[in-house]
Every structure is written in C-alpha cells, then in structure tokens.
Design a protein around this motif. Sequence first.
Motif, PDB file in Angstrom:
ATOM      1  N   LYS A 129       2.711  41.283  13.527  1.00  0.00           N
ATOM      2  CA  LYS A 129       3.590  40.549  14.444  1.00  0.00           C
ATOM      3  C   LYS A 129       3.703  39.095  13.992  1.00  0.00           C
ATOM      4  N   HIS A 130       2.598  38.564  13.482  1.00  0.00           N
ATOM      5  CA  HIS A 130       2.566  37.183  12.991  1.00  0.00           C
ATOM      6  C   HIS A 130       2.221  37.193  11.508  1.00  0.00           C
ATOM      7  N   THR A 131       3.036  36.526  10.713  1.00  0.00           N
ATOM      8  CA  THR A 131       2.729  36.369   9.295  1.00  0.00           C
ATOM      9  C   THR A 131       2.197  34.964   9.068  1.00  0.00           C
ATOM     10  N   ILE A 132       0.979  34.898   8.540  1.00  0.00           N
ATOM     11  CA  ILE A 132       0.411  33.604   8.169  1.00  0.00           C
ATOM     12  C   ILE A 132       0.741  33.379   6.704  1.00  0.00           C
ATOM     13  N   LYS A 192     -12.727  25.639  11.700  1.00  0.00           N
ATOM     14  CA  LYS A 192     -12.699  25.509  13.161  1.00  0.00           C
ATOM     15  C   LYS A 192     -11.260  25.546  13.682  1.00  0.00           C
ATOM     16  N   LYS A 193     -10.375  24.825  13.004  1.00  0.00           N
ATOM     17  CA  LYS A 193      -8.961  24.825  13.420  1.00  0.00           C
ATOM     18  C   LYS A 193      -8.362  26.222  13.303  1.00  0.00           C
ATOM     19  N   ILE A 194      -8.716  26.905  12.230  1.00  0.00           N
ATOM     20  CA  ILE A 194      -8.192  28.267  12.042  1.00  0.00           C
ATOM     21  C   ILE A 194      -8.663  29.165  13.191  1.00  0.00           C
ATOM     22  N   ASP A 195      -9.928  29.050  13.557  1.00  0.00           N
ATOM     23  CA  ASP A 195     -10.436  29.852  14.689  1.00  0.00           C
ATOM     24  C   ASP A 195      -9.596  29.584  15.948  1.00  0.00           C
ATOM     25  N   ILE A 206      -6.525  28.434  16.171  1.00  0.00           N
ATOM     26  CA  ILE A 206      -5.147  28.933  16.015  1.00  0.00           C
ATOM     27  C   ILE A 206      -5.115  30.449  16.164  1.00  0.00           C
ATOM     28  N   LEU A 207      -6.048  31.138  15.528  1.00  0.00           N
ATOM     29  CA  LEU A 207      -6.070  32.600  15.614  1.00  0.00           C
ATOM     30  C   LEU A 207      -6.246  33.057  17.059  1.00  0.00           C
ATOM     31  N   ALA A 208      -7.018  32.296  17.823  1.00  0.00           N
ATOM     32  CA  ALA A 208      -7.268  32.672  19.219  1.00  0.00           C
ATOM     33  C   ALA A 208      -5.999  32.619  20.071  1.00  0.00           C
ATOM     34  N   THR A 209      -4.991  31.884  19.590  1.00  0.00           N
ATOM     35  CA  THR A 209      -3.744  31.764  20.369  1.00  0.00           C
ATOM     36  C   THR A 209      -2.744  32.884  20.035  1.00  0.00           C
ATOM     37  N   PRO A 246      -5.039  21.059   3.498  1.00  0.00           N
ATOM     38  CA  PRO A 246      -4.485  22.403   3.333  1.00  0.00           C
ATOM     39  C   PRO A 246      -3.736  22.844   4.600  1.00  0.00           C
ATOM     40  N   MET A 247      -2.744  23.695   4.386  1.00  0.00           N
ATOM     41  CA  MET A 247      -1.890  24.056   5.518  1.00  0.00           C
ATOM     42  C   MET A 247      -1.431  25.498   5.419  1.00  0.00           C
ATOM     43  N   PHE A 248      -0.984  26.018   6.558  1.00  0.00           N
ATOM     44  CA  PHE A 248      -0.259  27.292   6.554  1.00  0.00           C
ATOM     45  C   PHE A 248       0.858  27.242   7.581  1.00  0.00           C
ATOM     46  N   GLN A 249       1.718  28.256   7.515  1.00  0.00           N
ATOM     47  CA  GLN A 249       2.863  28.368   8.411  1.00  0.00           C
ATOM     48  C   GLN A 249       2.774  29.698   9.150  1.00  0.00           C
TER      49      GLN A 249
END
Length: 157
Positions: A77-80, A147-150, A152-155, A132-135
Amino acid sequence: MISDKAKEQIDAWIKKYPEGRQSSAVMEALKIVQAENANSLSAEAIQAVADYLDMPRIAVQEVATFYENYNHKPAGKHTIRICHNISCMLNGADNLIDYLEQKLGIRTGEVTKDGLINVKKVECLGACVGAPMFQIGDKYYENLTEKKIDEILATLK
Ligand code: FES
C-alpha cells in the motif's frame, strides 16, 4: 481499469495543458491509475492510460519504466523510496536500508507479508541537504535516523 473518479482527476490535469497536448498529463495519469490499482501498473493499466490519453502504448511504457515512482510488480500500500545516492550514502543510507529490511522482515524490492509496505532503493531525489532521506507517496522524510524511521513506520496504516 480507470474509474470515473480517476478519469475526473486525469481530466483536471489534461486541462492544464493546451488542447491536443493531453499526453503532457501522462505522468500524473500513471500516478492516479497506479494508486487505484494496488499501487502497481500492469500492462493493462499502461494500455488503459495510453488509450485514455490517445498515446502510443510504447510511449506510455517508456515513461512508466523510466521513472522510479512507478511499480510494475505487486507493491505494498505504501512504497518507501529510499535514496542510496552519494549524499545519502555518505550520511548512512546503507545502514538505514539494512535497518529497514531488518525491521520490516523484507529485502528491498519485496513487500511485507501484510501487503502494507514495499521498499525500493532509488537514485537522488533532489533532497541531498536533508540526507539521508526517503519518500513515501508525495512526502519526503529527511535527516532520517533509526528512531525517526520507527516513528514514521508506526504511522503507516
Ligand atoms: S543523494 Fe539522496 S537525495 Fe540526493
């Protein structure tokens, strides 16, 4: 293959261009059709876009396969889309890709078992200052950490 709602959205993009230049809306049309077809573009979806925009199928195929923002096999559903180009790589992208793969239990190019997320490694997305970044979708997430990735994934639902 293209719903009435999607046609309305595509028509709104077509209106932004001079008459007879509906092919200029091809990238948005592909994005809209992909969104309503499980985040992936089948051969039939590409043909449907070509028919709708009165374009040769090969011209639509060329656009759909040139850019990284289109999926051609079942996607989540979501492409990182995680950048692994020079600025992001120098700021730890490879470690974050390893972290994402471990956290999600997949390799890049795969989809989580629940069908929610897939991860693609992509080239520079023009946000090097935030490396580093992703879309995900239309949104950029910059200065990533584990920590930020955790967070974001939780949302992602
Ligand atoms: S190198 Fe990653 S956004 Fe440019």
